[in-house]
Design a protein around this motif. Structure first.
Motif, mmCIF file in Angstrom:
data_model
loop_
_atom_site.group_PDB
_atom_site.id
_atom_site.type_symbol
_atom_site.label_atom_id
_atom_site.label_comp_id
_atom_site.label_asym_id
_atom_site.label_seq_id
_atom_site.Cartn_x
_atom_site.Cartn_y
_atom_site.Cartn_z
ATOM 1 N N LEU A 42 -26.880 88.539 116.785
ATOM 2 C CA LEU A 42 -25.735 87.886 116.149
ATOM 3 C C LEU A 42 -24.419 88.482 116.647
ATOM 4 N N GLY A 43 -24.405 89.800 116.859
ATOM 5 C CA GLY A 43 -23.203 90.422 117.396
ATOM 6 C C GLY A 43 -22.864 89.914 118.788
ATOM 7 N N LEU A 44 -23.884 89.798 119.634
ATOM 8 C CA LEU A 44 -23.658 89.259 120.981
ATOM 9 C C LEU A 44 -23.201 87.813 120.919
ATOM 10 N N ALA A 45 -23.766 87.051 119.977
ATOM 11 C CA ALA A 45 -23.355 85.657 119.826
ATOM 12 C C ALA A 45 -21.894 85.562 119.404
ATOM 13 N N MET A 46 -21.469 86.435 118.512
ATOM 14 C CA MET A 46 -20.074 86.436 118.084
ATOM 15 C C MET A 46 -19.148 86.819 119.235
ATOM 16 N N LEU A 47 -19.558 87.804 120.035
ATOM 17 C CA LEU A 47 -18.760 88.171 121.201
ATOM 18 C C LEU A 47 -18.688 87.025 122.201
ATOM 19 N N TYR A 48 -19.827 86.353 122.374
ATOM 20 C CA TYR A 48 -19.869 85.203 123.286
ATOM 21 C C TYR A 48 -18.907 84.104 122.808
ATOM 22 N N LEU A 49 -18.935 83.813 121.502
ATOM 23 C CA LEU A 49 -18.057 82.771 120.967
ATOM 24 C C LEU A 49 -16.588 83.176 121.066
ATOM 25 N N LYS A 50 -16.316 84.476 120.935
ATOM 26 C CA LYS A 50 -14.934 84.940 120.950
ATOM 27 C C LYS A 50 -14.341 84.964 122.353
ATOM 28 N N TYR A 51 -15.148 85.367 123.340
ATOM 29 C CA TYR A 51 -14.603 85.590 124.676
ATOM 30 C C TYR A 51 -14.971 84.517 125.686
ATOM 31 N N THR A 52 -15.762 83.527 125.292
ATOM 32 C CA THR A 52 -16.101 82.435 126.214
ATOM 33 C C THR A 52 -15.043 81.344 126.128
ATOM 34 N N GLU A 53 -14.556 80.917 127.273
ATOM 35 C CA GLU A 53 -13.518 79.887 127.312
ATOM 36 C C GLU A 53 -14.108 78.549 126.878
ATOM 37 N N PRO A 54 -13.497 77.866 125.911
ATOM 38 C CA PRO A 54 -14.051 76.587 125.438
ATOM 39 C C PRO A 54 -13.932 75.489 126.494
ATOM 40 N N MET A 55 -14.910 74.598 126.533
ATOM 41 C CA MET A 55 -14.926 73.478 127.463
ATOM 42 C C MET A 55 -14.754 72.178 126.672
ATOM 43 N N TYR A 56 -13.931 71.277 127.215
ATOM 44 C CA TYR A 56 -13.670 69.995 126.567
ATOM 45 C C TYR A 56 -14.129 68.868 127.487
ATOM 46 N N LYS A 57 -14.610 67.786 126.873
ATOM 47 C CA LYS A 57 -15.088 66.644 127.652
ATOM 48 C C LYS A 57 -14.038 65.543 127.650
ATOM 49 N N THR A 58 -13.722 65.056 128.842
ATOM 50 C CA THR A 58 -12.741 63.983 129.019
ATOM 51 C C THR A 58 -13.444 62.770 129.607
ATOM 52 N N VAL A 59 -13.122 61.583 129.080
ATOM 53 C CA VAL A 59 -13.828 60.355 129.457
ATOM 54 C C VAL A 59 -12.816 59.265 129.788
ATOM 55 N N SER A 60 -13.138 58.461 130.786
ATOM 56 C CA SER A 60 -12.364 57.265 131.121
ATOM 57 C C SER A 60 -13.345 56.151 131.456
ATOM 58 N N THR A 61 -12.958 54.894 131.135
ATOM 59 C CA THR A 61 -13.850 53.749 131.361
ATOM 60 C C THR A 61 -13.113 52.698 132.175
ATOM 61 N N ILE A 62 -13.779 52.157 133.186
ATOM 62 C CA ILE A 62 -13.204 51.103 134.029
ATOM 63 C C ILE A 62 -14.223 49.992 134.235
ATOM 64 N N ILE A 63 -13.728 48.832 134.685
ATOM 65 C CA ILE A 63 -14.585 47.716 135.080
ATOM 66 C C ILE A 63 -14.292 47.406 136.540
ATOM 67 N N ILE A 64 -15.327 47.387 137.353
ATOM 68 C CA ILE A 64 -15.195 46.995 138.756
ATOM 69 C C ILE A 64 -15.261 45.471 138.824
ATOM 70 N N LYS A 65 -14.197 44.854 139.289
ATOM 71 C CA LYS A 65 -14.142 43.394 139.314
ATOM 72 C C LYS A 65 -15.127 42.835 140.328
ATOM 73 N N ASP A 66 -15.823 41.771 139.909
ATOM 74 C CA ASP A 66 -16.732 41.068 140.810
ATOM 75 C C ASP A 66 -15.926 40.003 141.527
ATOM 76 N N GLU A 67 -15.480 40.320 142.726
ATOM 77 C CA GLU A 67 -14.531 39.458 143.416
ATOM 78 C C GLU A 67 -15.184 38.260 144.082
ATOM 79 N N ASP A 68 -16.524 38.200 144.054
ATOM 80 C CA ASP A 68 -17.177 36.996 144.567
ATOM 81 C C ASP A 68 -16.802 35.785 143.733
ATOM 82 N N LYS A 69 -16.601 36.028 142.413
ATOM 83 C CA LYS A 69 -16.295 34.933 141.502
ATOM 84 C C LYS A 69 -14.808 34.641 141.436
ATOM 85 N N GLY A 70 -13.985 35.464 142.101
ATOM 86 C CA GLY A 70 -12.552 35.272 142.076
ATOM 87 C C GLY A 70 -11.963 35.712 140.770
ATOM 88 N N THR A 71 -10.677 35.773 140.720
ATOM 89 C CA THR A 71 -9.965 36.133 139.496
ATOM 90 C C THR A 71 -8.860 35.135 139.264
#
Length: 799
Positions: A42-71
C-alpha cells in the motif's frame, strides 16, 4: 430409513468446516507477514499515485467523405471530368494508414513546434507546461546533426532564469555554461540559434506574479514524430461506415487536442492538394490542345476567306439545296466521327510520353470502356503518388503499383487504338456513301464542293474548340473549390479525469499483492520443502504411530538445559511428552522394575541426547529416580552435561570387564540429586560385538530394579545397527525427529523399522519446533502464565 439416509451428513459438514478452518489457520499463523507486506504494498501504491504523472485521453471524430457519390457542393461538371474519384479504388484502410503516416505526423509536429518543450523548473516532479509556458522560443537555425550529438551527451536542456528588467540567464543543465541575454535577443549556441519572448496573455502565471525560471528542452523532430505516431490510435467506430475516431493519451490534454486537430487539418490539406494536382494536369492538357486547335481553326478560316475571294463567291449552292438536304445527315455523322477520331488521336499522342502523368478523363470520347480504363489508371497514379510521399520506389507496394499502372496504360492504349480503327472504318463508310450522293451533284460547280469541304473542316474545329473551352472553365471552377475530405464530427476534446494512474486499481493491485505474495511464499516454501516443519507434517507421514509431543526451538538466550525453571516453555513441553508417555505404559508391570526408555533418531544431529536429558531431568524433579545411560559407544555426548564424563569408565568398560561393579560406574549429575549418569566409557574398537553381549541386558535389568526410569541414549538408527541390537530390552522407544532437519522420506525407514519390530513400542518426539508451529498453532503455542513473546520475536519465528 430416512434417518439412516441422513445420519452421516452432520459429520461430513463438520469435516468440511474443519478443513476450511485448517486452511485459514495455515495462513493466519503468518499474520505479521501479511500485515508487513500489505503495508509495504500500500505504501508503494501511494508513492506510485503521488509521483506518477497522470495521463489523459483525448478523442476526435471525423467522417471520410465517400466522393464516389458526390457531394452537394460539387458541380456536375467536375464529376463528368472524373476528377473526384479519390475513394473509388481505395479502401477505408488506406485512409487510416494515411492518417497515421509519418508525413502527416511530421507536418503536424513541425506546424506545432513540438520539438521545443517547456518544463517547470522542479527537481523531483518536473511537468511539461506546453501552452502554459510563460515564454515562447523562436528558432532561427537548427542543426540536426548537432542536436543529435547534444541529445546523446544530454546537453540539450537549458534553464532560463528571469533576472528582471527583461534580462535572462540561459544555463545548460549538463555543462552549466551560462549565457546572458535579453528578451527577444538571439542566443547563438552550437546547434541552435533562438530567442526567448514572453507570451502575451499567457495563463501559467497570475498577472501579479513574475515567472522565475523555466526549463527548455530541444528534441529532434523525428523522435517526436515516432513518439506520437506510436501513441495515436485511429480506428473505425462502426463497420460499413467511414466514421473514424482518433485518440491520443498524453499528460498534457491541450497538447493532445492540438495534435489531433492538426492531424485532421494536415490530412484535409493533403487530400485537397491531390485533387488540385489532377485538375492542374487536366488544365495543362486542355490548354495544349486549345493552342493546337486554335492554330488549325485559323488556318481553315484563312483558307475559306482566300477561296471566296479568289472565286468571287458570295452566296453558293442555292440550286444544290435539295441535294445538300439529302446528304446533311451523312455530313453530320461524318463530323461526329471526325471529332471522335481527333480526340482519339490526341489521346494517343499524349500517351506517347514515358512520364508517369494523369490522363485527361471524360473529354468527350463516347466509348464507355475507354473512359472507365482512364479513370482506373488515374486512380492508380493518385494512389502511387500518395504512397510515394512517405516511401521509396523500392517499396514492394510501389513496385506492384508500377506494374499495374504499366499494364493499365497498355490497356488504355490498346482500347484507344481499337477505337481509332473503328472510327477510320466508319469514316471510310461515310465517305463512300457521300461519294455515291456526290455523283448526283456532279453538275454542281467545283467551287461549291471545295467550299463545303472547307466549311466542314471549319465546323469540326469550331465544335472541338468550344468543347475544350467549356471543359477549361469547369476545371478552373474545380480549382477554386477546396472542400475538405474529412468532415469534423467532434473536435478534439479531453477527458479531464486521468485514465492513469487509477487510484482504485493501484490500491486494489497493492492489496492483492499484499495478500498473494505471502501466500505464494508460503506455498512455494511448502512446495519446495522436503523436511518436517511441524507436527502436522510428521503426523501425515507416520500415521498409526503416536506423536508424544514437541520440544521448542531454543533462542540464543535460552539454555540447552533448564535446570532451575519449572515454568519454562521447554519444561512444559517435556511434561506434555512424559504425560503422553504414561499412556503408552499403562500395561507396564511395576513388579518388573523401572521403565526402560530408548531414545534414538535417524541420523546424527536430531537432538537425541538433548531430548533424553530434558525428559530425564523433568522426571527427576517430580521425585522419580532416573538414570541416563550413554549407549552411543561411538560418539558419546553426555559429557556436554557434566564435564569429565568422557574421561571416566562406563558402559563399554563394564561390558568388557568381568570384575567391574556397575554401582562404581554411576555418576551423580549436577542438575538434580535424583538424576544419575552411566557414561558410555572408553570408545571400543568393536561396539557392535559388545552390545550383543548378554551382559548388556543384565546391566539394564539391574538398572531397572534400582531406578524408576532408565533412559538409554542410543546411536542413530539409520547409520548404525547398534540400536537394533539392543532394542529388545526397551519398554518404549522414543524416535526423535527435528524440524527443518529431518527429511520426510527418511521417515519411511522409521516406519519400516516399527512394522518389522526392530524398534519396540516406538513413539515419536518432535524436536526444535518454532514458536509459530508449537502445539496447534501460534494462538495456543505459548506457556500458560508467562508473557507471550513480542511481535518481532513472533515475526522472527513465523518462518
Amino acid at each position: 430409513m430416512a434417518k439412516e439416509k441422513y445420519k452421516y451428513l452432520p459429520i461430513e459438514a463438520e469435516e468440511s468446516e474443519f478443513n476450511v478452518r485448517e486452511l485459514l489457520d495455515r495462513y493466519l499463523r503468518y499474520w505479521p507477514w501479511f500485515i508487513i507486506v500489505g503495508g509495504l504494498a500500500l505504501g508503494l501504491a501511494m508513492l506510485y499515485l503521488k509521483y506518477t504523472e497522470p495521463m489523459y485521453k483525448t478523442v476526435s471524430t471525423i467522417i471520410i467523405k465517400d466522393e464516389d457519390k458526390g457531394t452537394g457542393s460539387d458541380p456536375s461538371a467536375l464529376v463528368d471530368l472524373g476528377m473526384m474519384g479519390g475513394m473509388a479504388t481505395n479502401s477505408i484502410s488506406n485512409e487510416l494508414g494515411l492518417l497515421t503516416s509519418k508525413r502527416i505526423m511530421y507536418n503536424t509536429v513541425k506546424a506545432l513546434d513540438l520539438n521545443v518543450q517547456y518544463w517547470s523548473d522542479e527537481e523531483l516532479l518536473s511537468k511539461e507546461l506546453y501552452d502554459f509556458s510563460p515564454v515562447k522560443v523562436e528558432i532561427f537555425r537548427l542543426d540536426d546533426r548537432g542536436l543529435e550529438k547534444a541529445i546523446l551527451s544530454e546537453s540539450n536542456v537549458y534553464k532560463v532564469h528571469n533576472l528582471g528588467g527583461g534580462k535572462l540567464s540561459v544555463v545548460n543543465e549538463t555543462t552549466e555554461e551560462e549565457v546572458q541575454t535579453d528578451l527577444g535577443q538571439m542566443v547563438e549556441l552550437d546547434f541552435v540559434d533562438f530567442n526567448v519572448q514572453e507570451k502575451e496573455g499567457q495563463e501559467a502565471v497570475p498577472p501579479e506574479e513574475a515567472w522565475t525560471s523555466i526549463r527548455i528542452k530541444f528534441v529532434s523532430l523525428g523522435s517526436v514524430v515516432d513518439k506520437y505516431r506510436g501513441k495515436m490510435v485511429v480506428e473505425i467506430i462502426e463497420e460499413q461506415s467511414t466514421l473514424i475516431q482518433l485518440s491520443l493519451e498524453d499528460p498534457v490534454p491541450k497538447k493532445a487536442q492540438d495534435i489531433l486537430n492538426q492531424v485532421v487539418f494536415e490530412y484535409n490539406r493533403d487530400a485537397i492538394d491531390e485533387k488540385n494536382l489532377i485538375a492542374k494536369n487536366t488544365a495543362d492538357f486542355i490548354d495544349e490542345r486549345l493552342a493546337i486547335i486554335n492554330q488549325e481553326l485559323d488556318s481553315v478560316e484563312t483558307g475559306k476567306e482566300e477561296f471566296k475571294a479568289a472565286n468571287s463567291l458570295t452566296d453558293i449552292g442555292a440550286e444544290s439545296n435539295m441535294i445538300i438536304q439529302n446528304v446533311s445527315e451523312y455530313n453530320k455523322r461524318q463530323q461526329e466521327v471526325q471529332t471522335q477520331l481527333e480526340l482519339t488521336n490526341s489521346m494517343l499522342n499524349y500517351m506517347n510520353s514515358d512520364k508517369l502523368v494523369l490522363f485527361p478523363s471524360n473529354l468527350g470520347i463516347e466509348e464507355t470502356s475507354v473512359n472507365q480504363l482512364i479513370a482506373e489508371y488515374n486512380s492508380m497514379v493518385v494512389q502511387r503518388n500518395r504512397l510515394m510521399a512517405g516511401s521509396t520506389e523500392k517499396n514492394p507496394i510501389i513496385v506492384r503499383l508500377d506494374a499495374q499502372i504499366a499494364q493499365m496504360k497498355n490497356s488504355v492504349r490498346s482500347s484507344l487504338q481499337g477505337r481509332r480503327d473503328n472510327l477510320l472504318i466508319s469514316s471510310g463508310n461515310l465517305r463512300r456513301q457521300s461519294g455515291r450522293l456526290g455523283s448526283q451533284i456532279s453538275a454542281v460547280p467545283g467551287q461549291e464542293r471545295k467550299f463545303r469541304g472547307i466549311e466542314r473542316q471549319q465546323s469540326i474545329k469550331e465544335s472541338l474548340y468550344l468543347y475544350l473551352l467549356q471543359k477549361r472553365e469547369e476545371n478552373t471552377l474545380k480549382l477554386t473549390v477546396r472542400a475538405p475530405k474529412a468532415k469534423l464530427v467532434d473536435q478534439a476534446y479531453s477527458n479531464w479525469s486521468p485514465i492513469s494512474p487509477n487510484p482504485k486499481k493501484a490500491l486494489a493491485i497493492a492489496m492483492f499483492l499484499g495478500l498473494m505474495l505471502p501466500v505464494l511464499v508460503i506455498e512455494g516454501k511448502e512446495l519446495l520443502n522436503n523436511k518436517i516443519r511441524n507436527r502436522s507434517d510428521l503426523e501425515k507421514k507416520v500415521k498409526g504411530i503416536p506423536v508424544l509431543g514437541e520440544l521448542p526451538k531454543l533462542t540464543k538466550k535460552d539454555k540447552e538445559f533448564n535446570a532451575n525453571s519449572n515454568r519454562s516453555l521447554l519444561s512444559e513441553s517435556c511434561r506434555i511428552v512424559l504425560a503422553n508417555l504414561q499412556y503408552t505404559m499403562v500395561k507396564h508391570d511395576p513388579k518388573k522394575g523401572g521403565v526402560c526408555v530408548f531414545v534414538t533418531s535417524t541420523v546424527k544431529g536430531e537432538g537425541k541426547t538433548f531430548t533424553t536429558m530434558n525428559l530425564a531431568h523433568t522426571l527427576a524433579t517430580t521425585g522419580k529416580k532416573v538414570i541416563v545411560v550413554g549407549a552411543d559407544l561411538r560418539n558419546p555426548q553426555l559429557q556436554r552435561y557434566k564435564e569429565g564424563l568422557n574421561k571416566v569408565l562406563g558402559v563399554s568398560d563394564y561390558l568388557v570387564s568381568r570384575t567391574q561393579e556397575l554401582k562404581h560406574l554411576i555418576q551423580d549429575s549436577e542438575q538434580h540429586p535424583n538424576l544419575k549418569f552411566l557414561p558410555s566409557g572408553s570408545i571400543p574398537p568393536n561396539p557392535a560385538e559388545l552390545l550383543q553381549l548378554d551382559k548388556m541386558g543384565a546391566m539394564l535389568k539391574e538398572l531397572e530394579e534400582a531406578y524408576d526410569y532408565v533412559f538409554v541414549d542410543t546411536a542413530p538408527s539409520m547409520l548404525l545397527a547398534d540400536t537394533f541390537l539392543i532394542s529388545k530390552y526397551a519398554d518404549v522407544t522414543l524416535y526423535v525427529v527435528r524440524t527443518g532437519f529431518t527429511k520426510k522420506n527418511v521417515l519411511n525407514f522409521a516406519m519400516d523399522a516399527s512394522k518389522e519390530g526392530k524398534l519396540k513400542n516406538m513413539n515419536f518426539v518432535l524436536n526444535d519446533v518454532g514458536l509459530a508451529n508449537l502445539g496447534y498453532g501460534s494462538k495456543y503455542g505459548y506457556v500458560y502464565g508467562e508473557d507471550q513473546p513480542g511481535f518481532w520475536q513472533r515475526l522472527k519465528h513465523s518462518f
